[in-house]
Write an enzyme that holds these catalytic residues in place. Structure first.
Site, PDB file in Angstrom:
ATOM      1  N   LYS A  67       0.817  -1.219   0.000  1.00 22.91           N
ATOM      2  CA  LYS A  67       0.000   0.000   0.000  1.00 22.91           C
ATOM      3  C   LYS A  67       0.843   1.258   0.000  1.00 22.91           C
ATOM      4  O   LYS A  67       0.387   2.331  -0.385  1.00 22.91           O
ATOM      5  CB  LYS A  67      -0.913   0.031   1.227  1.00 22.91           C
ATOM      6  CG  LYS A  67      -2.134  -0.865   1.108  1.00 22.91           C
ATOM      7  CD  LYS A  67      -2.967  -0.772   2.371  1.00 22.91           C
ATOM      8  CE  LYS A  67      -4.130  -1.730   2.374  1.00 22.91           C
ATOM      9  NZ  LYS A  67      -5.297  -1.277   1.639  1.00 22.91           N
ATOM     10  N   ASN A 112     -10.979  -8.487   5.153  1.00 28.01           N
ATOM     11  CA  ASN A 112     -10.276  -7.263   5.563  1.00 28.01           C
ATOM     12  C   ASN A 112     -11.204  -6.072   5.504  1.00 28.01           C
ATOM     13  O   ASN A 112     -12.097  -5.986   4.667  1.00 28.01           O
ATOM     14  CB  ASN A 112      -9.023  -7.038   4.698  1.00 28.01           C
ATOM     15  CG  ASN A 112      -9.280  -6.127   3.514  1.00 28.01           C
ATOM     16  OD1 ASN A 112      -9.247  -4.897   3.620  1.00 28.01           O
ATOM     17  ND2 ASN A 112      -9.588  -6.730   2.365  1.00 28.01           N
ATOM     18  N   MET A 114      -9.498  -2.861   5.981  1.00 27.65           N
ATOM     19  CA  MET A 114      -8.358  -1.978   6.238  1.00 27.65           C
ATOM     20  C   MET A 114      -8.777  -0.500   6.105  1.00 27.65           C
ATOM     21  O   MET A 114      -8.441   0.324   6.947  1.00 27.65           O
ATOM     22  CB  MET A 114      -7.206  -2.263   5.275  1.00 27.65           C
ATOM     23  CG  MET A 114      -6.710  -3.708   5.263  1.00 27.65           C
ATOM     24  SD  MET A 114      -6.053  -4.259   6.834  1.00 27.65           S
ATOM     25  CE  MET A 114      -4.479  -3.460   6.847  1.00 27.65           C
ATOM     26  N   PHE A 116      -8.181   1.707   3.308  1.00 34.55           N
ATOM     27  CA  PHE A 116      -7.208   2.570   2.613  1.00 34.55           C
ATOM     28  C   PHE A 116      -6.209   3.228   3.578  1.00 34.55           C
ATOM     29  O   PHE A 116      -5.963   4.434   3.509  1.00 34.55           O
ATOM     30  CB  PHE A 116      -7.903   3.672   1.799  1.00 34.55           C
ATOM     31  CG  PHE A 116      -8.660   3.210   0.587  1.00 34.55           C
ATOM     32  CD1 PHE A 116      -8.537   1.920   0.092  1.00 34.55           C
ATOM     33  CD2 PHE A 116      -9.508   4.097  -0.088  1.00 34.55           C
ATOM     34  CE1 PHE A 116      -9.244   1.513  -1.043  1.00 34.55           C
ATOM     35  CE2 PHE A 116     -10.210   3.705  -1.220  1.00 34.55           C
ATOM     36  CZ  PHE A 116     -10.084   2.407  -1.695  1.00 34.55           C
ATOM     37  N   SER A 178     -13.674  -0.785  -3.534  1.00 39.15           N
ATOM     38  CA  SER A 178     -13.399  -1.261  -2.176  1.00 39.15           C
ATOM     39  C   SER A 178     -14.674  -1.161  -1.343  1.00 39.15           C
ATOM     40  O   SER A 178     -15.367  -0.152  -1.379  1.00 39.15           O
ATOM     41  CB  SER A 178     -12.303  -0.425  -1.524  1.00 39.15           C
ATOM     42  OG  SER A 178     -12.278  -0.707  -0.140  1.00 39.15           O
ATOM     43  N   ASN A 180     -14.683  -1.007   1.838  1.00 34.39           N
ATOM     44  CA  ASN A 180     -14.315  -0.495   3.163  1.00 34.39           C
ATOM     45  C   ASN A 180     -14.233   1.024   3.269  1.00 34.39           C
ATOM     46  O   ASN A 180     -13.798   1.552   4.284  1.00 34.39           O
ATOM     47  CB  ASN A 180     -12.989  -1.125   3.600  1.00 34.39           C
ATOM     48  CG  ASN A 180     -13.096  -2.635   3.643  1.00 34.39           C
ATOM     49  OD1 ASN A 180     -14.077  -3.163   4.168  1.00 34.39           O
ATOM     50  ND2 ASN A 180     -12.143  -3.317   3.067  1.00 34.39           N
ATOM     51  N   LYS A 220     -10.988  -0.698 -11.575  1.00 34.45           N
ATOM     52  CA  LYS A 220     -11.160  -1.933 -10.796  1.00 34.45           C
ATOM     53  C   LYS A 220     -12.580  -2.025 -10.266  1.00 34.45           C
ATOM     54  O   LYS A 220     -13.054  -1.104  -9.588  1.00 34.45           O
ATOM     55  CB  LYS A 220     -10.160  -1.964  -9.645  1.00 34.45           C
ATOM     56  CG  LYS A 220     -10.205  -3.271  -8.863  1.00 34.45           C
ATOM     57  CD  LYS A 220      -8.959  -3.470  -8.065  1.00 34.45           C
ATOM     58  CE  LYS A 220      -9.021  -4.739  -7.250  1.00 34.45           C
ATOM     59  NZ  LYS A 220      -7.814  -4.917  -6.458  1.00 34.45           N
ATOM     60  N   ASN A 249     -12.452  -6.923  -7.193  1.00 38.86           N
ATOM     61  CA  ASN A 249     -12.085  -6.625  -5.809  1.00 38.86           C
ATOM     62  C   ASN A 249     -12.692  -7.712  -4.885  1.00 38.86           C
ATOM     63  O   ASN A 249     -13.223  -8.704  -5.368  1.00 38.86           O
ATOM     64  CB  ASN A 249     -12.614  -5.219  -5.448  1.00 38.86           C
ATOM     65  CG  ASN A 249     -11.691  -4.500  -4.487  1.00 38.86           C
ATOM     66  OD1 ASN A 249     -11.264  -5.078  -3.489  1.00 38.86           O
ATOM     67  ND2 ASN A 249     -11.372  -3.253  -4.770  1.00 38.86           N
ATOM     68  N   GLY A 300      -9.172 -15.114  -5.794  1.00 40.42           N
ATOM     69  CA  GLY A 300      -9.183 -16.524  -5.399  1.00 40.42           C
ATOM     70  C   GLY A 300      -8.260 -17.440  -6.163  1.00 40.42           C
ATOM     71  O   GLY A 300      -8.465 -18.655  -6.168  1.00 40.42           O
TER      72      GLY A 300
HETATM   73  C1  LIG Z   1      -5.810  -7.123   3.125  1.00 39.72           C
HETATM   74  C2  LIG Z   1      -6.271  -6.705   1.764  1.00 39.72           C
HETATM   75  C3  LIG Z   1      -6.194  -5.363   1.404  1.00 39.72           C
HETATM   76  C4  LIG Z   1      -6.617  -4.962   0.131  1.00 39.72           C
HETATM   77  N1  LIG Z   1      -6.499  -3.651  -0.221  1.00 39.72           N
HETATM   78  C5  LIG Z   1      -6.837  -3.262  -1.471  1.00 39.72           C
HETATM   79  C6  LIG Z   1      -6.660  -1.923  -1.875  1.00 39.72           C
HETATM   80  O1  LIG Z   1      -6.161  -1.075  -1.127  1.00 39.72           O
HETATM   81  N2  LIG Z   1      -7.037  -1.581  -3.130  1.00 39.72           N
HETATM   82  C7  LIG Z   1      -7.565  -2.494  -4.018  1.00 39.72           C
HETATM   83  O2  LIG Z   1      -7.869  -2.127  -5.154  1.00 39.72           O
HETATM   84  N3  LIG Z   1      -7.739  -3.774  -3.652  1.00 39.72           N
HETATM   85  C8  LIG Z   1      -7.385  -4.176  -2.415  1.00 39.72           C
HETATM   86  N4  LIG Z   1      -7.546  -5.483  -2.052  1.00 39.72           N
HETATM   87  C9  LIG Z   1      -8.190  -6.430  -2.998  1.00 39.72           C
HETATM   88  C10 LIG Z   1      -7.166  -7.257  -3.791  1.00 39.72           C
HETATM   89  O3  LIG Z   1      -6.389  -6.428  -4.612  1.00 39.72           O
HETATM   90  C11 LIG Z   1      -7.885  -8.293  -4.665  1.00 39.72           C
HETATM   91  O4  LIG Z   1      -8.686  -7.629  -5.616  1.00 39.72           O
HETATM   92  C12 LIG Z   1      -8.763  -9.250  -3.857  1.00 39.72           C
HETATM   93  O5  LIG Z   1      -8.158  -9.574  -2.626  1.00 39.72           O
HETATM   94  C13 LIG Z   1      -9.072 -10.531  -4.611  1.00 39.72           C
HETATM   95  O6  LIG Z   1      -7.897 -11.233  -4.919  1.00 39.72           O
HETATM   96  P1  LIG Z   1      -7.318 -12.446  -4.025  1.00 39.72           P
HETATM   97  O7  LIG Z   1      -8.446 -13.409  -3.800  1.00 39.72           O
HETATM   98  O8  LIG Z   1      -6.184 -13.022  -4.829  1.00 39.72           O
HETATM   99  O9  LIG Z   1      -6.854 -11.849  -2.757  1.00 39.72           O
HETATM  100  C14 LIG Z   1      -7.134  -5.919  -0.792  1.00 39.72           C
HETATM  101  C15 LIG Z   1      -7.196  -7.263  -0.410  1.00 39.72           C
HETATM  102  C16 LIG Z   1      -6.777  -7.678   0.843  1.00 39.72           C
HETATM  103  C17 LIG Z   1      -6.852  -9.139   1.212  1.00 39.72           C
END
Ligand SMILES: Cc1cc2nc3c(=O)[nH]c(=O)nc-3n(C[C@H](O)[C@H](O)[C@H](O)COP(=O)(O)O)c2cc1C
Length: 338
Positions: A67, A112, A114, A116, A178, A180, A220, A249, A300
């Site tokens: 980040k 999560n 979080m 941002f 997002s 969040n 996204k 996302n 995933g």
């Molecule tokens: C802890 C965490 C923080 C994330 N923060 C962001 C973020 O700041 N911006 C964003 O576009 N996606 C964020 N994501 C989403 C990931 O980029 C991704 O799109 C999502 O986790 C699905 O992919 P995965 O199953 O491989 O994790 C976050 C994911 C996780 C697990």
């Protein structure tokens, strides 16, 4: 030697966010000492041409892990063909109170919220400039809006980050998905999306003339929207000539982990339970976009087969986050062979 087989049980005994911070700190030190390539050397196959860029392989680091932009070359030397830093907002913000990151181990998933947490665009760009030294892959910068900025003024935040990032990024990802940041996903409704994306694309044309460089713009999106919204948005993406769509996302749905004690935690769910849902969105997008706008598939991926499914559904590149936490860096090597 699979270094992660030893490291994972130790890391998984720690609180999830603490393990995350420690790993990034270690990677940063290794990067400074120039020893990160021992982790897992990159195995690029044929370069992939997309958005006018040459990607050394098809696998990227999804946004949210780096980040602050401190570990670009570190992740690059683990084998990623591209690294997406962020989400970054104009002003630094702390994010939501802890705990805000949960491992749902039985499902190889993460929840999560979080919110941002990031150092703000100025500091992040300083960090990126330092940490990208020696990185030969493609750098994406993922931008968002501050929590305190209402949606009516969101465009100002995005334009601010867009202008600042422009000469630093190989591509810029506009994050409107997002779960969040309260109300952020409203920016994906076709009306708001037009009001946001059209001026960003106009700004790109201006900056292209000023700098002589055309930086591709990706958007996204979330996995929770219905077919009609995907259809309407796709028409808009084609009309505005977006360079790529990143799908997806995290999800707010808990359908696939309903029985789990952590299922009631608010936030976005990622990892295995998201895989199918994200594939469905990719497939629908692919039908609607008619190959006019490429797709970066994320959600995933835990194996080469999972990534291959995303490519078969219509993605040209893939990204991982949660799979890296559960499988370790050997997953990158596997996916780089695609
Ligand atoms: C802890 C965490 C923080 C994330 N923060 C962001 C973020 O700041 N911006 C964003 O576009 N996606 C964020 N994501 C989403 C990931 O980029 C991704 O799109 C999502 O986790 C699905 O992919 P995965 O199953 O491989 O994790 C976050 C994911 C996780 C697990």
């Amino acid at each position: 030697m699979n270094f992660y087989k030893i490291a994972r049980p130790i890391l998984f005994r720690l609180d999830a966010e603490r393990a995350h911070d420690l790993t990034l700190r270690g990677l940063r030190i290794a990067q400074r000492l120039g020893i990160t390539s021992f982790l897992s050397p990159g195995h690029s196959k044929e370069p992939v041409k997309l958005m006018g860029l040459n990607f050394p392989n098809r696998v990227g680091l999804a946004a949210g892990l780096d980040k602050s932009g401190n570990c670009v070359a570190g992740f690059g030397s683990m084998g990623f063909g591209f690294v997406e830093v962020g989400t970054i907002t104009p002003v630094a913000q702390e994010g939501n109170p802890r705990p805000r990151l949960f491992r749902v181990r039985e499902h190889e998933a993460i929840i999560n919220r979080m919110g941002f947490n990031n150092p703000g665009i100025e500091t992040a760009l300083d960090n990126i400039q330092k940490s990208r030294k020696g990185f030969e892959g493609i750098l994406g910068i993922n931008i968002g809006k501050n929590k305190k900025t209402p949606n009516e003024n969101a465009l100002d935040d995005y334009l601010h980050c867009f202008r600042k990032s422009y000469t630093h990024a190989d591509y810029i990802a506009v994050n409107v998905s997002s779960p969040n940041t309260s109300g952020l996903r409203e920016l994906q409704t076709p009306k708001f999306a037009r009001e946001l994306l059209s001026p960003i694309m106009d700004e790109r044309e201006k900056l292209k003339e000023e700098t002589g460089k055309s930086v591709p713009v990706a958007v996204k999106i979330d996995p929770d929207m219905g077919t009609d919204q995907i259809k309407e948005l796709s028409e808009l993406f084609i009309e505005l000539e977006l360079d790529a769509i990143i799908a997806t996302n995290t999800t707010v749905s808990r359908d696939s982990i309903n029985d789990h004690r952590l299922s009631t935690e608010t936030g976005g769910l990622s990892g295995s339970p998201l895989n199918e849902k994200s594939n469905e969105v990719i497939a629908k997008l692919h039908t609607e976009l008619k190959d006019k706008v490429p797709i970066i598939g994320v959600g995933g991926i835990n194996s080469k087969e999972d990534a291959q499914e995303k490519l078969s559904a219509g993605a040209s590149l893939v990204q991982i986050y949660t799979g890296l936490i559960y499988q370790g860096p050997s997953l990158i090597k596997e996916l780089a062979e695609l």
